[in-house]
Design a protein around this motif. Sequence first.
Motif, PDB file in Angstrom:
ATOM      1  N   ARG A 156       0.825  -1.208   0.000  1.00 47.83           N
ATOM      2  CA  ARG A 156       0.000   0.000   0.000  1.00 47.83           C
ATOM      3  C   ARG A 156       0.860   1.259   0.000  1.00 47.83           C
ATOM      4  N   ILE A 157       1.938   1.261   0.792  1.00 51.70           N
ATOM      5  CA  ILE A 157       2.788   2.453   0.858  1.00 51.70           C
ATOM      6  C   ILE A 157       3.511   2.676  -0.471  1.00 51.70           C
ATOM      7  N   VAL A 158       3.998   1.597  -1.089  1.00 49.69           N
ATOM      8  CA  VAL A 158       4.660   1.744  -2.391  1.00 49.69           C
ATOM      9  C   VAL A 158       3.688   2.256  -3.434  1.00 49.69           C
ATOM     10  N   GLN A 200       7.980 -16.363   4.413  1.00 47.76           N
ATOM     11  CA  GLN A 200       7.090 -16.416   5.563  1.00 47.76           C
ATOM     12  C   GLN A 200       6.350 -15.097   5.707  1.00 47.76           C
ATOM     13  N   GLU A 201       5.156 -15.184   6.259  1.00 50.15           N
ATOM     14  CA  GLU A 201       4.367 -13.993   6.510  1.00 50.15           C
ATOM     15  C   GLU A 201       4.824 -13.380   7.828  1.00 50.15           C
ATOM     16  N   LEU A 202       5.136 -12.090   7.787  1.00 52.35           N
ATOM     17  CA  LEU A 202       5.654 -11.385   8.954  1.00 52.35           C
ATOM     18  C   LEU A 202       4.625 -10.393   9.440  1.00 52.35           C
ATOM     19  N   ASP A 203       4.334 -10.438  10.734  1.00 51.72           N
ATOM     20  CA  ASP A 203       3.409  -9.508  11.362  1.00 51.72           C
ATOM     21  C   ASP A 203       4.149  -8.760  12.463  1.00 51.72           C
ATOM     22  N   ILE A 204       3.773  -7.499  12.647  1.00 51.91           N
ATOM     23  CA  ILE A 204       4.393  -6.640  13.653  1.00 51.91           C
ATOM     24  C   ILE A 204       3.384  -6.419  14.768  1.00 51.91           C
ATOM     25  N   ALA A 205       3.842  -6.509  15.995  1.00 53.29           N
ATOM     26  CA  ALA A 205       3.001  -6.249  17.156  1.00 53.29           C
ATOM     27  C   ALA A 205       3.135  -4.784  17.527  1.00 53.29           C
ATOM     28  N   GLY A 206       2.059  -4.021  17.401  1.00 54.89           N
ATOM     29  CA  GLY A 206       2.122  -2.606  17.733  1.00 54.89           C
ATOM     30  C   GLY A 206       0.943  -1.853  17.168  1.00 54.89           C
ATOM     31  N   ASP A 207       0.916  -0.565  17.425  1.00 57.61           N
ATOM     32  CA  ASP A 207      -0.151   0.300  16.938  1.00 57.61           C
ATOM     33  C   ASP A 207      -0.051   0.424  15.421  1.00 57.61           C
ATOM     34  N   ASP A 208      -1.156   0.160  14.722  1.00 57.20           N
ATOM     35  CA  ASP A 208      -1.113   0.150  13.258  1.00 57.20           C
ATOM     36  C   ASP A 208      -0.836   1.532  12.679  1.00 57.20           C
ATOM     37  N   ILE A 209      -1.339   2.597  13.330  1.00 52.76           N
ATOM     38  CA  ILE A 209      -1.095   3.948  12.810  1.00 52.76           C
ATOM     39  C   ILE A 209       0.381   4.322  12.976  1.00 52.76           C
ATOM     40  N   ALA A 210       0.945   4.005  14.137  1.00 50.46           N
ATOM     41  CA  ALA A 210       2.357   4.337  14.362  1.00 50.46           C
ATOM     42  C   ALA A 210       3.274   3.548  13.439  1.00 50.46           C
ATOM     43  N   VAL A 211       2.980   2.237  13.244  1.00 51.52           N
ATOM     44  CA  VAL A 211       3.801   1.417  12.353  1.00 51.52           C
ATOM     45  C   VAL A 211       3.727   1.949  10.923  1.00 51.52           C
ATOM     46  N   ALA A 212       2.518   2.271  10.453  1.00 52.28           N
ATOM     47  CA  ALA A 212       2.372   2.806   9.100  1.00 52.28           C
ATOM     48  C   ALA A 212       3.090   4.142   8.947  1.00 52.28           C
ATOM     49  N   GLY A 272       6.080   4.476   6.307  1.00 52.54           N
ATOM     50  CA  GLY A 272       5.798   5.440   5.246  1.00 52.54           C
ATOM     51  C   GLY A 272       6.804   6.574   5.201  1.00 52.54           C
ATOM     52  N   ARG A 273       7.203   7.081   6.390  1.00 58.12           N
ATOM     53  CA  ARG A 273       8.168   8.187   6.399  1.00 58.12           C
ATOM     54  C   ARG A 273       9.541   7.715   5.898  1.00 58.12           C
ATOM     55  N   LEU A 274       9.957   6.520   6.290  1.00 60.51           N
ATOM     56  CA  LEU A 274      11.278   6.040   5.847  1.00 60.51           C
ATOM     57  C   LEU A 274      11.300   5.780   4.350  1.00 60.51           C
ATOM     58  N   LEU A 275      10.269   5.125   3.809  1.00 63.23           N
ATOM     59  CA  LEU A 275      10.237   4.872   2.371  1.00 63.23           C
ATOM     60  C   LEU A 275      10.109   6.176   1.586  1.00 63.23           C
ATOM     61  N   GLY A 276       9.264   7.092   2.061  1.00 64.24           N
ATOM     62  CA  GLY A 276       9.129   8.368   1.367  1.00 64.24           C
ATOM     63  C   GLY A 276      10.412   9.169   1.379  1.00 64.24           C
TER      64      GLY A 276
END
Length: 537
Positions: free
Chosen positions: A396-398, A419-431, A435-439
Amino acid sequence: MRFDDSLDTVLAADTATPFGAQSAWRQLTDLIGRGRAPAMPEAIKRLRSIRGQVPPPVRSASARGLAFAQPPAALVGLFGEDEPAIAAPVLSTARLSADEWVALIPALPPASRSLLRHRRDLPAAAVRALDSYGAADFALPQPDGAAPSEAPAIPLLAEPSDPIAPPDPAGPFAIAELVARLDAYQRDHGDLNRPPRPPVGAAPVDHFCFETDATGTIRWVDGPPREPLVGVLLGAGSAQVDGVASGAFRRRAPFADARLVIAGNSTAAGDWQLSATPAFEPISGRFTGYRGIARRPRSDERAEPVMLRRPAAEALRALVHELRTPTNAISGFAEMIEAQVLGPAPEPYRERAAVIRGSTRELLDAIDDVDTAARLEQRALVLRPGRVALAPLLSRIVGDLEPLMRLRGAVVDLRSTSQELDIAGDDIAVARIVGRLLGLAVGACAPDERLAVATARDGNMVALTIDLPRAFAGRAGDDLYRLDDQGEGAPLLGAGFALRLARNLAVELRGGLTIADDRLTLRLPAALDRDVGQLSN
């Protein structure tokens, strides 16, 4: 006998080349200064003849090496004839008899005699000899080309040869002119009661080398201006150190990353991280001081506790709220014009409305970033535990970055994992972090540049690796955190702000951000299969 043979060998050496002259200078001063060879007139004459071929740094190093070595009077006089910076280490530590000082002082230049006046351990005869040269040493220098002359003595009660001319009525009033000059100085330099400001345009100092004596007083500095540092006692007055440095000094032990705070308004003032090793006399083993280096603290370390500025953060959040409301209104009205909700609109108006809507979207992202940074500083950021699938988030970010990729002519290569990787954390903060690093990486790309994005499992963490663009190559992590790039495609608040925000958010999520020479790596907690809650502040 062996030392005399060595001296004869050095005297017979070829000094026609610069290397030969420097080698002979080092050997002769070391042999004579440490008592391994007599101070024969031939040796002193050879040193005077080759002194012009030896660079000042080499002569200064030889002088520092002879400090506390008790060189003979002939060698002390040789160094006393040199520049003050070269003569100071020898003249400030030389131990001569009263007769030797009395014979040596007349041959010294005024600058060297001025250095000797700062000593409090000279014999009384040497002090009297120095006092006899006071009138000559403290006289003002003559102008270039003018021969020194003695002014005739004028009797105090003599009649003036010419009548005193009356003051010119058209001339300036002296006190008024003085007041005008004071006003001009206050306009240019501020109030006279305030401390002087550092010079405008002075280059910032990020490190310096230093040497101290056995008492901890700084005697030599290379890097910043010497005035605020030379002669300062570490741990007292304007140079305060922590317990690491003071404890190591009592044990004569090396220390690293001790805290140093220098007071004042000079370019050397502020916080420093101090590392040094003790120095000992090779022959006697006597402690002579410390030699080390001081550097400014990095962005992730401070030389004093970080104080929370809650009122400033609250005011910033209030300002963010005031900015967000009109920006949302402008964006909504531009979208209505673009969609022709209020009626038909000409094509130029719709194009301009689309540009405005894109600009307001960037402004709203920047406002959200400022709001997040203020909440982080106030420790008021609420993070909700959740599970974020990394692969859909990256896709989505790309996709959102495709217009920027077309503008920069760059390509993002998503390297999928098995393998499918999931992150434990707030979805808004992770996004926001991803997003900021890729941008940021895409915005700094050059045309036809390809960025590789890889994901992997690293223990209990998920590692996201992004190649650094060529524009960031060769920059250290601290340099990138201080980078303020406002070019086309760069973040609105600068690349350094975006990196610092991503790093602080990652820390709040119990992760971290590291920057290597060619890539940056984001590590966030991996979502476990069992039901594990996340602590939120």
